[in-house]
Scaffold this motif. Sequence first.
Motif, PDB file in Angstrom:
ATOM      1  N   ASN A  99       0.850  -1.188   0.000  1.00 12.41           N
ATOM      2  CA  ASN A  99       0.000   0.000   0.000  1.00 12.41           C
ATOM      3  C   ASN A  99       0.882   1.233   0.000  1.00 12.41           C
ATOM      4  OD1 ASN A  99      -1.755  -2.103   1.879  1.00 12.41           O
ATOM      5  ND2 ASN A  99      -2.924  -0.957   0.381  1.00 12.41           N
ATOM      6  N   LYS A 100       0.546   2.141  -0.885  1.00  8.23           N
ATOM      7  CA  LYS A 100       1.352   3.361  -1.020  1.00  8.23           C
ATOM      8  C   LYS A 100       0.462   4.591  -0.913  1.00  8.23           C
ATOM      9  CE  LYS A 100       5.456   1.752  -2.290  1.00  8.23           C
ATOM     10  NZ  LYS A 100       6.700   2.168  -1.673  1.00  8.23           N
ATOM     11  N   ASP A 101       0.996   5.607  -0.327  1.00 12.20           N
ATOM     12  CA  ASP A 101       0.319   6.904  -0.362  1.00 12.20           C
ATOM     13  C   ASP A 101       0.773   7.617  -1.628  1.00 12.20           C
ATOM     14  OD1 ASP A 101      -0.698   6.241   2.040  1.00 12.20           O
ATOM     15  OD2 ASP A 101       0.531   7.610   3.206  1.00 12.20           O
ATOM     16  N   LEU A 102      -0.181   7.895  -2.495  1.00 10.79           N
ATOM     17  CA  LEU A 102       0.188   8.445  -3.809  1.00 10.79           C
ATOM     18  C   LEU A 102      -0.590   9.713  -4.118  1.00 10.79           C
ATOM     19  CD1 LEU A 102       0.044   5.138  -5.892  1.00 10.79           C
ATOM     20  CD2 LEU A 102       2.096   6.267  -5.044  1.00 10.79           C
ATOM     21  N   TYR A 103       0.065  10.611  -4.780  1.00  6.15           N
ATOM     22  CA  TYR A 103      -0.630  11.729  -5.413  1.00  6.15           C
ATOM     23  C   TYR A 103      -0.875  11.335  -6.855  1.00  6.15           C
ATOM     24  CZ  TYR A 103       0.579  14.619  -1.405  1.00  6.15           C
ATOM     25  OH  TYR A 103       0.695  15.123  -0.147  1.00  6.15           O
ATOM     26  N   LEU A 104      -2.141  11.336  -7.241  1.00  4.33           N
ATOM     27  CA  LEU A 104      -2.489  10.824  -8.563  1.00  4.33           C
ATOM     28  C   LEU A 104      -3.402  11.799  -9.288  1.00  4.33           C
ATOM     29  CD1 LEU A 104      -3.337   7.197  -7.378  1.00  4.33           C
ATOM     30  CD2 LEU A 104      -1.279   7.888  -8.611  1.00  4.33           C
ATOM     31  N   PHE A 105      -3.317  11.767 -10.593  1.00  2.26           N
ATOM     32  CA  PHE A 105      -4.268  12.526 -11.407  1.00  2.26           C
ATOM     33  C   PHE A 105      -5.469  11.642 -11.696  1.00  2.26           C
ATOM     34  CE2 PHE A 105      -0.365  14.799 -13.076  1.00  2.26           C
ATOM     35  CZ  PHE A 105      -0.629  15.958 -12.373  1.00  2.26           C
ATOM     36  N   ALA A 108     -10.044  13.680 -14.902  1.00  2.00           N
ATOM     37  CA  ALA A 108     -10.228  15.102 -15.207  1.00  2.00           C
ATOM     38  C   ALA A 108      -8.950  15.903 -15.012  1.00  2.00           C
ATOM     39  CB  ALA A 108     -11.335  15.660 -14.323  1.00  2.00           C
ATOM     40  N   GLY A 109      -7.893  15.237 -14.648  1.00  2.00           N
ATOM     41  CA  GLY A 109      -6.620  15.932 -14.459  1.00  2.00           C
ATOM     42  C   GLY A 109      -6.467  16.569 -13.089  1.00  2.00           C
ATOM     43  N   GLN A 110      -7.405  16.288 -12.187  1.00  4.30           N
ATOM     44  CA  GLN A 110      -7.312  16.823 -10.830  1.00  4.30           C
ATOM     45  C   GLN A 110      -6.368  15.946 -10.005  1.00  4.30           C
ATOM     46  OE1 GLN A 110      -8.580  19.510  -9.730  1.00  4.30           O
ATOM     47  NE2 GLN A 110     -10.309  20.023 -11.044  1.00  4.30           N
ATOM     48  N   THR A 111      -5.622  16.607  -9.149  1.00  3.67           N
ATOM     49  CA  THR A 111      -4.712  15.838  -8.300  1.00  3.67           C
ATOM     50  C   THR A 111      -5.476  15.288  -7.107  1.00  3.67           C
ATOM     51  OG1 THR A 111      -3.014  17.423  -8.871  1.00  3.67           O
ATOM     52  CG2 THR A 111      -2.518  15.902  -7.090  1.00  3.67           C
ATOM     53  N   ARG A 112      -5.265  14.044  -6.842  1.00  2.49           N
ATOM     54  CA  ARG A 112      -5.891  13.425  -5.674  1.00  2.49           C
ATOM     55  C   ARG A 112      -4.796  12.762  -4.858  1.00  2.49           C
ATOM     56  NH1 ARG A 112     -11.325  11.250  -6.178  1.00  2.49           N
ATOM     57  NH2 ARG A 112     -12.235  11.987  -8.126  1.00  2.49           N
ATOM     58  N   LYS A 113      -4.978  12.813  -3.586  1.00  3.34           N
ATOM     59  CA  LYS A 113      -4.079  12.014  -2.766  1.00  3.34           C
ATOM     60  C   LYS A 113      -4.826  10.742  -2.371  1.00  3.34           C
ATOM     61  CE  LYS A 113      -1.250  11.644   1.266  1.00  3.34           C
ATOM     62  NZ  LYS A 113      -0.706  12.223   2.475  1.00  3.34           N
ATOM     63  N   VAL A 114      -4.238   9.641  -2.689  1.00  4.81           N
ATOM     64  CA  VAL A 114      -4.846   8.370  -2.327  1.00  4.81           C
ATOM     65  C   VAL A 114      -3.940   7.704  -1.306  1.00  4.81           C
ATOM     66  CG1 VAL A 114      -5.694   6.160  -3.171  1.00  4.81           C
ATOM     67  CG2 VAL A 114      -5.846   8.186  -4.625  1.00  4.81           C
ATOM     68  N   SER A 119      -0.876  -1.346  -4.590  1.00  9.48           N
ATOM     69  CA  SER A 119       0.155  -1.152  -5.617  1.00  9.48           C
ATOM     70  C   SER A 119       0.869  -2.453  -5.942  1.00  9.48           C
ATOM     71  CB  SER A 119       1.198  -0.137  -5.129  1.00  9.48           C
ATOM     72  OG  SER A 119       0.570   1.078  -4.811  1.00  9.48           O
ATOM     73  N   ILE A 120       1.088  -2.624  -7.234  1.00  7.66           N
ATOM     74  CA  ILE A 120       1.883  -3.761  -7.706  1.00  7.66           C
ATOM     75  C   ILE A 120       3.320  -3.259  -7.822  1.00  7.66           C
ATOM     76  CG2 ILE A 120       2.148  -5.501  -9.525  1.00  7.66           C
ATOM     77  CD1 ILE A 120      -0.615  -5.482  -8.085  1.00  7.66           C
ATOM     78  N   LEU A 121       4.206  -3.855  -7.068  1.00  6.92           N
ATOM     79  CA  LEU A 121       5.556  -3.304  -6.949  1.00  6.92           C
ATOM     80  C   LEU A 121       6.609  -4.118  -7.693  1.00  6.92           C
ATOM     81  CD1 LEU A 121       5.294  -2.468  -3.142  1.00  6.92           C
ATOM     82  CD2 LEU A 121       4.886  -0.939  -5.075  1.00  6.92           C
ATOM     83  N   ASP A 122       6.441  -5.389  -7.755  1.00  8.72           N
ATOM     84  CA  ASP A 122       7.402  -6.218  -8.490  1.00  8.72           C
ATOM     85  C   ASP A 122       6.700  -7.528  -8.856  1.00  8.72           C
ATOM     86  OD1 ASP A 122       9.760  -6.924  -9.672  1.00  8.72           O
ATOM     87  OD2 ASP A 122      10.854  -7.338  -7.819  1.00  8.72           O
ATOM     88  N   PHE A 123       6.915  -7.960 -10.077  1.00  9.06           N
ATOM     89  CA  PHE A 123       6.194  -9.146 -10.566  1.00  9.06           C
ATOM     90  C   PHE A 123       7.146  -9.893 -11.492  1.00  9.06           C
ATOM     91  CE2 PHE A 123       1.895 -10.441 -12.743  1.00  9.06           C
ATOM     92  CZ  PHE A 123       2.006 -11.697 -12.178  1.00  9.06           C
ATOM     93  N   SER A 356       5.869  10.986  -6.425  1.00  8.26           N
ATOM     94  CA  SER A 356       5.790   9.791  -7.254  1.00  8.26           C
ATOM     95  C   SER A 356       5.779   8.554  -6.384  1.00  8.26           C
ATOM     96  CB  SER A 356       6.961   9.722  -8.218  1.00  8.26           C
ATOM     97  OG  SER A 356       8.143   9.509  -7.514  1.00  8.26           O
ATOM     98  N   GLN A 357       6.285   8.661  -5.195  1.00  6.37           N
ATOM     99  CA  GLN A 357       6.285   7.574  -4.231  1.00  6.37           C
ATOM    100  C   GLN A 357       6.716   6.275  -4.872  1.00  6.37           C
ATOM    101  OE1 GLN A 357       5.890   8.062  -1.265  1.00  6.37           O
ATOM    102  NE2 GLN A 357       4.928   6.437  -0.151  1.00  6.37           N
ATOM    103  N   PRO A 358       7.909   6.220  -5.403  1.00  9.76           N
ATOM    104  CA  PRO A 358       8.337   4.991  -6.036  1.00  9.76           C
ATOM    105  C   PRO A 358       8.584   3.904  -5.016  1.00  9.76           C
ATOM    106  CG  PRO A 358      10.163   6.480  -5.834  1.00  9.76           C
ATOM    107  CD  PRO A 358       8.964   7.196  -5.309  1.00  9.76           C
ATOM    108  N   GLU A 359       8.791   2.739  -5.517  1.00  8.78           N
ATOM    109  CA  GLU A 359       8.993   1.622  -4.619  1.00  8.78           C
ATOM    110  C   GLU A 359      10.394   1.700  -4.036  1.00  8.78           C
ATOM    111  OE1 GLU A 359       9.750  -1.833  -2.709  1.00  8.78           O
ATOM    112  OE2 GLU A 359       8.229  -0.301  -2.745  1.00  8.78           O
TER     113      GLU A 359
END
Length: 476
Positions: A99-105, A108-114, A119-123, A356-359
């Motif tokens: 689980n990641k805290d992400l800022y996402l569009f 509609a192009g609005q920024t949301r914090k989720v 999240s899929i991190l490695d497969f 971007s909250q990368p892994e």
Amino acid sequence: MADFRFDIRPLFPEPIVRVTSNLLPHTFRGDRRQCLDATSKMSEIIDRLGELSATSQGLSKPVTTAQRLRMSENQTIYLLADTEAGHNGAVTGLLKVGNKDLYLFDEAGQTRKVERAPSILDFYVHESRQRTGLGKRLFETMLREENWTPLKCSVDRPSEKLLAFFGKHYGLVRTIPQSNNFVLYEGYFNEANSSSGHAHAQSSQEAKNELHITNSPNTQLFGATYLGEEVNHRRHGSQQQKQTPNVLLQQITQISPNGRYGARHPTCTMAEIISGISKVSTKGAGGTGNGESSSGGHADGNNIAEEMTAQMDLHHLEDQQQAHGHMNTKRMDLQEVADQEEAHFIRYGLPPQIDSQPEFEPEPEPLTPPSPPEVAESIIGENRRPAGFHLSKQHTGMKNRSSGVGMAVMPTSKMEFNQEEREDFGVVKINRPPGHNGHSLGHDNTDAVSTVSSGNGGHLTNEGYNDLKFYHNRLW
Ligand SMILES: CC(=O)SCCNC(=O)CCNC(=O)[C@H](O)C(C)(C)COP(=O)(O)OP(=O)(O)OC[C@H]1O[C@@H](n2cnc3c(N)ncnc32)[C@H](O)[C@@H]1OP(=O)(O)O
């Protein structure tokens, strides 16, 4: 296929096992000796699969290692094995999620914090077994266990193969463009598509708090806190704020920054100690000497000492565990931050972005024998003498420079940063309510006139604030 010098079958009573930070398969039952043996073998398996995955994706360094999993709190690795293969069986696939805290569009192009976005991190499925349905099997198991849906998964920089995988098995093709490295599919923000309700609740919370954020450095550093405050203020007026004084505090807690700034900090930090001192000094408001300060704050002082002793016990236990290869402490120092940045570079070829909250997770400290504990000096009034207990470097902050500093500058209920004029470096105003100039020592905001220092006011600034340099030198 990934086979090992040991028999993997006892670790895989089922073809797919789930492993979290304890590095044990979810099916594991055994005594302490078996537990040590299993974690060591599981570490080897995870490290090997992580390397194979990195090689397969063209990364120079693995995204998945046992050490990282050990240090993470909310990540899970699913491992797929073929127990019939060879003499010892073979491990054929790995899927790391979290689980990641992400800022996402959104669309509609609005920024949301989720917060806590699935999240899929490695497969990875071994080359010799790809395109035989094993990836889907692993993925479906994960979805079931986590109670996620494919649409609700954000994918950390997917490869072409993984994009094809999502398209083929789940019909997910159209993505929502993001400014970070995560890929979302159209419909991600549709509340009707929320399976677990988790994301649904999140969206409602976002809407309530108006969490659209700006790109300013302050927002990146401290999160969207004051936007929520503004909205609240506009909507309900200041009366509402008075009635519910902890609403803002709650927002500050909930809308904490993410990325390294949002990383969990050890509980024993300079900021908390200063905050503790402020509480103690409240009792001695207007007092000028040690006597008042210490007598007034005696009970609190004892509480702090008790708290520190309890933490010391806890960390002493951890030190012992470290000596046995159990590194459960979640610490991050400057070197670790550098390592994470390097890991980000390896994966993305870009410097890390805050939202971007990368892994990347805090790297653990190298496995070294615990250093001899230091004797801590009590900081509480008359009690300023060698404490009757030992503190490790972690308590004194010696090894936690980044964490301690991070906490020291994080806005808490005890600290504020709305400076009205330039001040000397290292001066922190403690608990001065907005709008107050705090120049009067007789002001009832007694935290601002801590008398915990030596009594002659030598550790207050000219303006009557606690001088961080003093505490810094005392503690670090
Ligand atoms: C967030 C991240 O981890 S990104 C990195 C993803 N991992 C990788 O790229 C590592 C290399 N690839 C793999 O390990 C695997 O291919 C995985 C994990 C992506 C999929 O596992 P598989 O066992 O192959 O999946 P499965 O057999 O269930 O599904 C096959 C489908 O996946 C996609 N796929 C798998 N391999 C390929 C490939 N070489 N080329 C194109 N598409 C592929 C296709 O859609 C394929 O369907 P198709 O064969 O009908 O074209």
